[in-house]
Write a protein that holds these residues in place. Structure first.
Motif, short mmCIF file in Angstrom:
data_model
loop_
_atom_site.label_atom_id
_atom_site.label_comp_id
_atom_site.label_asym_id
_atom_site.label_seq_id
_atom_site.Cartn_x
_atom_site.Cartn_y
_atom_site.Cartn_z
N LEU A 175 0.83 -1.21 0.00
CA LEU A 175 0.00 0.00 0.00
C LEU A 175 0.86 1.26 0.00
N LEU A 176 1.90 1.26 0.81
CA LEU A 176 2.80 2.41 0.84
C LEU A 176 3.50 2.59 -0.50
N GLN A 177 3.89 1.47 -1.11
CA GLN A 177 4.55 1.54 -2.41
C GLN A 177 3.63 2.16 -3.46
N LEU A 178 2.34 1.78 -3.42
CA LEU A 178 1.39 2.29 -4.41
C LEU A 178 1.01 3.74 -4.16
N ARG A 179 1.06 4.18 -2.90
CA ARG A 179 0.53 5.51 -2.59
C ARG A 179 1.58 6.53 -2.16
N PHE A 180 2.84 6.12 -2.00
CA PHE A 180 3.86 7.07 -1.60
C PHE A 180 4.01 8.18 -2.63
N ASP A 181 3.95 7.82 -3.91
CA ASP A 181 4.11 8.83 -4.94
C ASP A 181 3.02 9.89 -4.85
N THR A 234 9.80 -9.09 1.67
CA THR A 234 11.11 -8.53 1.33
C THR A 234 11.12 -7.98 -0.08
N GLY A 235 10.52 -8.74 -1.01
CA GLY A 235 10.43 -8.25 -2.39
C GLY A 235 9.65 -6.96 -2.48
N GLN A 236 8.55 -6.87 -1.74
CA GLN A 236 7.76 -5.64 -1.74
C GLN A 236 8.52 -4.49 -1.09
N ALA A 237 9.31 -4.80 -0.06
CA ALA A 237 10.09 -3.75 0.60
C ALA A 237 11.12 -3.16 -0.35
N ILE A 238 11.69 -3.99 -1.22
CA ILE A 238 12.64 -3.48 -2.21
C ILE A 238 11.93 -2.51 -3.16
N GLY A 239 10.70 -2.84 -3.54
CA GLY A 239 9.93 -1.92 -4.37
C GLY A 239 9.63 -0.61 -3.66
N LEU A 240 9.35 -0.69 -2.35
CA LEU A 240 9.09 0.52 -1.59
C LEU A 240 10.33 1.41 -1.52
N VAL A 241 11.48 0.80 -1.28
CA VAL A 241 12.73 1.57 -1.25
C VAL A 241 12.96 2.24 -2.60
N ALA A 273 6.81 3.35 -11.72
CA ALA A 273 7.14 2.34 -12.72
C ALA A 273 8.42 1.59 -12.34
N VAL A 274 9.41 2.34 -11.88
CA VAL A 274 10.66 1.72 -11.44
C VAL A 274 10.41 0.76 -10.27
N SER A 275 9.54 1.17 -9.34
CA SER A 275 9.27 0.33 -8.17
C SER A 275 8.55 -0.96 -8.56
N PHE A 276 7.64 -0.89 -9.53
CA PHE A 276 6.96 -2.10 -10.00
C PHE A 276 7.96 -3.11 -10.56
N VAL A 277 8.85 -2.61 -11.40
CA VAL A 277 9.85 -3.50 -12.01
C VAL A 277 10.80 -4.05 -10.96
#
Length: 457
Positions: free
Chosen positions: A261-267, A392-399, A422-426
């Motif tokens: 959720l944070l990854q999707l909404r941080f932007d 862990t994989g999702q945390a890498i996307g968040l970072v 887009a970079v975080s998704f990949v």
């Protein structure tokens, strides 16, 4: 002694899946999975359609700035709810399933009232926390609307908690159809309520009021459905010790979803703080349009997770490996028509001022096209008992989205936010594939036993 039910997701409501020794044909399972995927996608499509209509209404009434307010009042209270309710939406289905990891039955006369009290406590904690930090929230996000809007947003912080936990309760009582339908109901009820309010009231105050009343209506619908399934019968007293156990489990199990959720909404949060509501409103349209590509991946994850959990782990590994390219292909096929119509559809539907949303849409589509693989691999990792690897994989996307967003958004506004996402998704997909290779190799070579200690945490 309460009835022992299978863990939520292991079976469709009112049916029992055949065991691996059953003579039932494979097509029975395939048809059941297809129906579950169709139902889940239908619920999500309904929710997105309702949200899209609501966004169009808001855009036509108040332009990008009001769309930005709409986005902030929806997203920020939701983030607070996820923190304050200690992952209760994720924990509720497990404890309502009936047994713990050692096969001991939970006393449902204690579980259900404990879940209810935890829901109320989480909603109150979120509201008090928002109220305490409302001056800072106003300075960061709501300066252009006035302090009273930030203060009024305390109410949706409280009400959203009941809706989010309610969906978990439906899932936990084996009402997967109801849980999928609740996804649509949650967004749909806002439309008629907001239309009535617009008869005599405009602006952000009307938005906040509409969202609160929609939460109340959705929560009432969920309560009625739960009552029909006997959720409120045979209650005893809440159990404080059990409550701590539920909260502890929820926080561990919900970590990955919170990161997602944070990854999707941080932007959006950073863009709203740095560029203001007008730019955020334009970007919100681009974001929601591009997120349509996620629907097949979300449905794939929803259905295959319990399926992989029932599979032999080596077989689950082989199935996942075979499905990686098809999953990518499905997402690519979903993205293609959206890319073709974005340039003309967005300005015509939302207004010419939203022509600036086209480029961010293209950028986000380029990243979200990997989401089918993400959903597949996360289902696999959860199914073989490695939720920590998925987190862990999702945390890498968040970072990735934080680092890229901090650099790009101040320089390129909405286009920078889209690029960071887009970079975080990949990055998430690549990290999850690395985990899949590592875990799958250990399973196939018999050199490890992933998940033996993670089923319950």
């Amino acid at each position: 002694m309460t009835e022992t039910r299978p863990r939520p997701g292991d079976a469709v409501p009112d049916t029992v899946l055949p065991t691996e020794h059953s003579a039932a044909p494979t097509r029975t399972i395939t048809g059941r999975i297809a129906r579950l995927m169709a139902g889940n996608m239908a619920g999500r499509v309904g929710a997105l359609a309702s949200l899209g209509i609501a966004t169009i209404m808001v855009a036509r009434i108040g332009g990008p700035e009001l769309v930005g307010a709409f986005t902030l009042v929806r997203i920020l209270p939701g983030l607070v709810c996820h923190l304050s309710n200690a992952g209760l939406p994720a924990a509720a289905p497990y404890f309502l399933a009936g047994t713990d990891g050692a096969g001991r039955e939970y006393d449902q006369s204690a579980v259900r009232p404990t879940l209810a009290w935890l829901t109320v406590a989480g909603a109150l904690a979120g509201a008090v926390g928002w109220l305490a930090f409302s001056p800072l929230i106003h300075l960061a996000f709501f300066q252009s609307f006035g302090f009273w809007v930030a203060l009024a947003a305390t109410v949706p912080v409280f009400t959203q908690g009941f809706v989010s936990v309610g969906k978990g309760l439906l899932q936990g009582t084996d009402d997967l159809r109801g849980a999928s339908l609740a996804i649509a109901v949650e967004e749909f009820v806002f439309l008629p309520i907001y239309l009535v309010i617009l008869i005599g009231w405009y602006g952000p105050g009307a938005l906040v009021t509409g969202l609160v009343l929609a939460d109340v209506a959705a929560a009432a619908w969920i309560i009625v459905r739960l009552a029909r399934r006997g959720f409120f019968k045979g209650w005893g007293r809440p159990d404080l010790r059990l409550g701590r156990t539920i909260a502890g489990y929820g926080l561990r199990g919900y970590l990955g979803q919170l990161i997602d959720l944070l990854q999707l909404r941080f932007d959006m949060a950073l863009l709203g703080a740095l560029a203001g509501p007008k730019v955020l409103g334009v970007y919100t349209v681009a974001s929601k349009f591009a997120e349509l590509v996620q629907l097949p991946g979300l449905a794939l994850n929803y259905v295959l997770y319990p399926d992989f959990a029932r599979d032999d782990r080596a077989e689950a590994t082989r199935r996942t490996r075979r499905m990686i390219l098809p999953a990518l292909g499905v997402s690519a096929l979903a993205a293609l028509p959206l890319a073709l119509i974005a340039g003309t559809a967005l300005p015509r539907v939302f207004g010419e001022v939203f022509g600036d949303a086209v480029v961010p849409t293209y950028i986000r589509l380029a990243g979200v096209v990997t989401f089918g693989v993400t959903g597949l691999v996360m289902a696999y990792l959860y199914g073989v008992g490695r939720p920590g690897a998925a987190s862990t994989g999702q945390a890498i996307g968040l970072v990735a989205v934080v680092l890229a967003g901090v650099y790009l958004i101040p320089r390129y506004d909405a286009a920078g936010a889209a690029t960071a996402t887009a970079v975080s998704f990949v990055a998430t997909t690549v990290a999850l594939l690395a985990w899949f290779r590592h875990v799958g190799r250990r399973i196939e070579t018999g050199t490890g036993h992933p998940g033996t200690g993670e089923r319950n945490g």
